[in-house]
Scaffold this active site. Structure first.
Site, mmCIF file in Angstrom:
data_model
loop_
_atom_site.group_PDB
_atom_site.id
_atom_site.type_symbol
_atom_site.label_atom_id
_atom_site.label_comp_id
_atom_site.label_asym_id
_atom_site.label_seq_id
_atom_site.Cartn_x
_atom_site.Cartn_y
_atom_site.Cartn_z
ATOM 1 N NE ARG A 13 -0.695 -0.680 4.873
ATOM 2 C CZ ARG A 13 -1.029 -0.277 6.092
ATOM 3 N NH1 ARG A 13 -1.997 0.615 6.245
ATOM 4 N NH2 ARG A 13 -0.436 -0.766 7.147
ATOM 5 C CB SER A 40 -5.824 2.565 6.032
ATOM 6 O OG SER A 40 -6.151 2.637 7.396
ATOM 7 C CD GLU A 61 -17.525 2.518 2.125
ATOM 8 O OE1 GLU A 61 -18.770 2.551 2.215
ATOM 9 O OE2 GLU A 61 -16.771 2.463 3.112
ATOM 10 C CG PHE A 86 -15.129 -1.533 3.072
ATOM 11 C CD1 PHE A 86 -15.940 -2.599 3.469
ATOM 12 C CD2 PHE A 86 -14.200 -1.042 3.960
ATOM 13 C CE1 PHE A 86 -15.816 -3.155 4.742
ATOM 14 C CE2 PHE A 86 -14.075 -1.587 5.233
ATOM 15 C CZ PHE A 86 -14.882 -2.649 5.624
ATOM 16 C CG HIS A 112 -5.963 -3.036 4.706
ATOM 17 N ND1 HIS A 112 -5.294 -1.974 4.151
ATOM 18 C CD2 HIS A 112 -5.810 -2.920 6.052
ATOM 19 C CE1 HIS A 112 -4.752 -1.238 5.120
ATOM 20 N NE2 HIS A 112 -5.048 -1.790 6.283
ATOM 21 C CG ASP A 120 -9.084 -5.083 11.350
ATOM 22 O OD1 ASP A 120 -8.920 -4.946 12.580
ATOM 23 O OD2 ASP A 120 -8.950 -4.157 10.536
ATOM 24 N NE ARG A 170 -2.904 -3.920 9.138
ATOM 25 C CZ ARG A 170 -2.615 -4.768 10.119
ATOM 26 N NH1 ARG A 170 -2.704 -6.064 9.923
ATOM 27 N NH2 ARG A 170 -2.253 -4.331 11.301
#
Lengths: 313, 281
Positions: A13, A40, A61, A86, A112, A120, A170
């Site tokens: 990322r 992020s 989104e 998302f 991610h 998570d 990530r």
């Protein structure tokens, strides 16, 4: 076998963030948007340098996809960034109608992705996104393997005229591809020439496949190793040529078997040259919380499982 | 020759009914409720012509139809305004036609800048286009039409919040408030409550008008223009009637997505004056 030097672990990322920052300086048409995940997605540098071209639209989104389509109609090149789940499943219909069917020049930056999102857990660990995105007519799907390649892929995505899904992750992973590499969309990257078995790997699994190849070569197995950084359009020529040469194919990806790169390659080979295949991917289940490396091993996505697959023919 | 707005609207309603009858499918009800407002928009309000229209809208006013199922009214108006030949209306919904069931850019139909059909998306797209105009220093306006039933979609309210947050005041959105959706009256299916207060609470300047009275339509569009560029997006709630213009089609959800029979079409034609010449079938 060539030497692959890990110049230090970096997250892919951040490769995107670096590429985006470069684009911000070089291309006034590039706009960046996020749905409350600026940090992020490593968009801070772009946002600081070009506040007039950066939009944090909040946790919305669907609206972000639509706004990006409107900006693209007007000639801008919007990069919309959020977590892969998302960025795809949550807004599939918006991407389908407002982006792909409408041929708007929107770039979807999905961080991610996969099980290496880690702690998570399954709500955030998308393992379906490659399948969802590659089904959409006109969508380009990129899944680079390290920091440098992700940075290069980001620049290539901006230069491409049309929708692009850019998938990255990530955790810090070995950064081993050249810093100044060109990224050619639609071109497979041939890492090793071999004759006994083909290994097609994408994303985080490329480094694992390199480790597997080293071990297999030590055991006398000659590996044809190919990095599939562009999942769609697939470099069919390279895939078919390799399969014809070795007659055995392993596909390694951080995704479900369903809809993934393995299925895509299987469809190509079934029509052109039916070849026995093994799939190093996750079979019809959700992930769970854990450390990235721990999850990769537990779900069979590491060098050991690639070796096992390559030796199983 | 110059036609009055009433004459144009009458022909557009004839086109709508004839198109859906010929195609044996399509959405006449909402097309007829939005006819007068969109006739004014295309013939009087917007600074764009068939000659200078371009998809990116640069240097022009821009219109987005979010409620894509009312494509018949859009197609008729584009043809009557001169974007493409009127006789092409006969191809509506047929294989190979540029006039897809729902608007599409797939076949490069002039005047259409975005696909619509899956509801709730067009307001966001228009918002993006309006933001783009502001970034470019383009002083023109972006218009968008949504349905009242469509306002049940969550994305509409995401866009509503974002437009107010970004103070996008070159955007004039309109709701075709005909109180009908496929399954019945909006109030019975999933009531919107106090729609005016909702938009006001979301930070919009809200105007209301009679969507079937050209004097009022002109008044409200003028007011909308004078209230734009003041830091808030503008929403016009147009009071309309589904199926307006044909007595047996008016005021009911029955004609949301149903075509008349050939006999019913003939009956409707008696109620709508042919002013600009029907397209050939």
């Amino acid at each position: 076998m060539k030497e692959y030097i890990d110049t230090g672990k970096k997250d892919t990322r951040s490769g995107f963030g670096a590429g985006l920052a470069l684009l911000g300086d070089s291309n006034p048409k590039v706009v960046a948007m996020t749905a409350d995940l600026k940090g992020s997605l490593k968009m801070d540098a772009f946002a600081a340098a070009h506040p007039d071209r950066f939009f944090d639209v909040g946790i919305a989104e669907a609206n972000m996809v639509g706004m990006a389509a409107g900006l693209a109609i007007a000639g801008y090149i919007p990069f919309i960034g959020t977590f892969a789940n998302f960025a795809t499943a949550r807004v599939l219909d918006q991407i389908r109608q407002s982006v792909c069917y409408s041929r708007t020049n929107v770039k979807i930056a999905a961080s991610h992705a996969g099980i290496t999102l880690g702690e998570d857990g399954a709500t955030h660990q998308t393992l379906e996104d490659i399948g969802l995105m590659r089904q959409l007519p006109g969508m380009v799907v990129l899944n680079p393997c390290d920091y440098n390649q992700t940075r290069a892929a980001t620049l290539a995505a901006a230069a491409w005229n049309g929708p692009v899904y850019l998938r990255f992750g990530r955790p810090g992973v070995p950064n081993f591809t050249p810093a100044d590499q060109p990224f050619e969309i639609g071109k497979a990257i041939h890492l090793e020439e071999g004759s006994d078995v083909s290994i097609f790997a994408t994303g985080h699994l490329v480094w694992e496949a390199i480790q597997a190849t080293r071990e297999l070569e030590a055991r006398g197995v000659s590996v044809d190793l190919i990095d599939i950084a562009t999942i769609k359009p697939l470099d069919k020529e390279a895939v078919i040529a390799s399969a014809r040469k070795t007659g055995k194919v392993v596909v390694a990806e951080e995704h479900l078997i369903a809809g993934g790169l393995g299925e895509e390659i299987a469809a190509v080979l079934a029509a052109a040259c039916p070849t026995p295949m093994r799939f190093v991917a996750i079979d019809d289940q959700f992930g769970q919380s854990g450390k990235p490396a721990e999850l990769m091993a537990a779900y069979g996505l590491d060098a050991a499982h690639i070796i096992e697959a390559a030796l199983s023919f | 020759m110059e036609y009055t707005l009433e004459q144009i609207a009458s022909q557009v309603r004839r086109d709508i009914v004839r198109m859906v009858t010929a195609a044996a499918s399509g959405h006449p009800g909402g097309s007829m409720s939005a006819t007068d407002v969109l006739t004014y928009l295309f013939f009087k309000e917007m600074n764009v012509t068939p000659e200078n229209w371009r998809r990116d809208g640069e240097g022009l006013d821009q219109f987005f139809l979010s409620a894509g199922h009312i494509s018949p009214v859009l197609y008729s108006l584009l043809a009557r305004r001169g974007y493409f030949p009127v006789d092409e209306l006969a191809t509506f919904r047929r294989y190979g036609s540029r006039l897809q069931g729902h608007p599409s850019v797939d076949k490069n139909l002039p005047g259409v800048n975005q696909a619509a059909g899956s509801l709730g998306q067009g307001l966001s797209v228009a918002l993006g286009a309006a933001v783009a105009k502001r970034m470019k220093g383009d002083p023109h306006t972006v218009y968008v039409l949504i349905g009242d039933g469509e306002s049940e979609e969550g994305q509409i309210w995401e866009a509503a919040m974002a437009a107010a947050h970004y103070k996008v005041d070159n955007l004039i959105a309109m709701t075709d408030w005909n109180h009908q959706q496929i399954d019945g009256r909006v109030e019975d299916v999933a009531g919107l409550g106090d729609l005016r207060s909702k938009w006001e609470a979301f930070g919009w300047t809200v105007l209301e008008g009679d969507g079937h009275d050209f004097t009022d339509i002109e008044r409200v569009f003028k007011k909308a223009r004078s209230r734009s560029r003041l830091g808030s997006p503008v929403m016009i709630l147009w009071h309309t009637e589904m199926g307006h213009g044909v007595d047996f089609m008016a005021g009911t959800c029955k004609w949301h997505g149903k075509n008349p029979s050939v006999e019913q079409c003939a009956e409707a034609m008696k109620q709508l004056e042919e002013t600009m010449g029907d397209f050939a079938l």
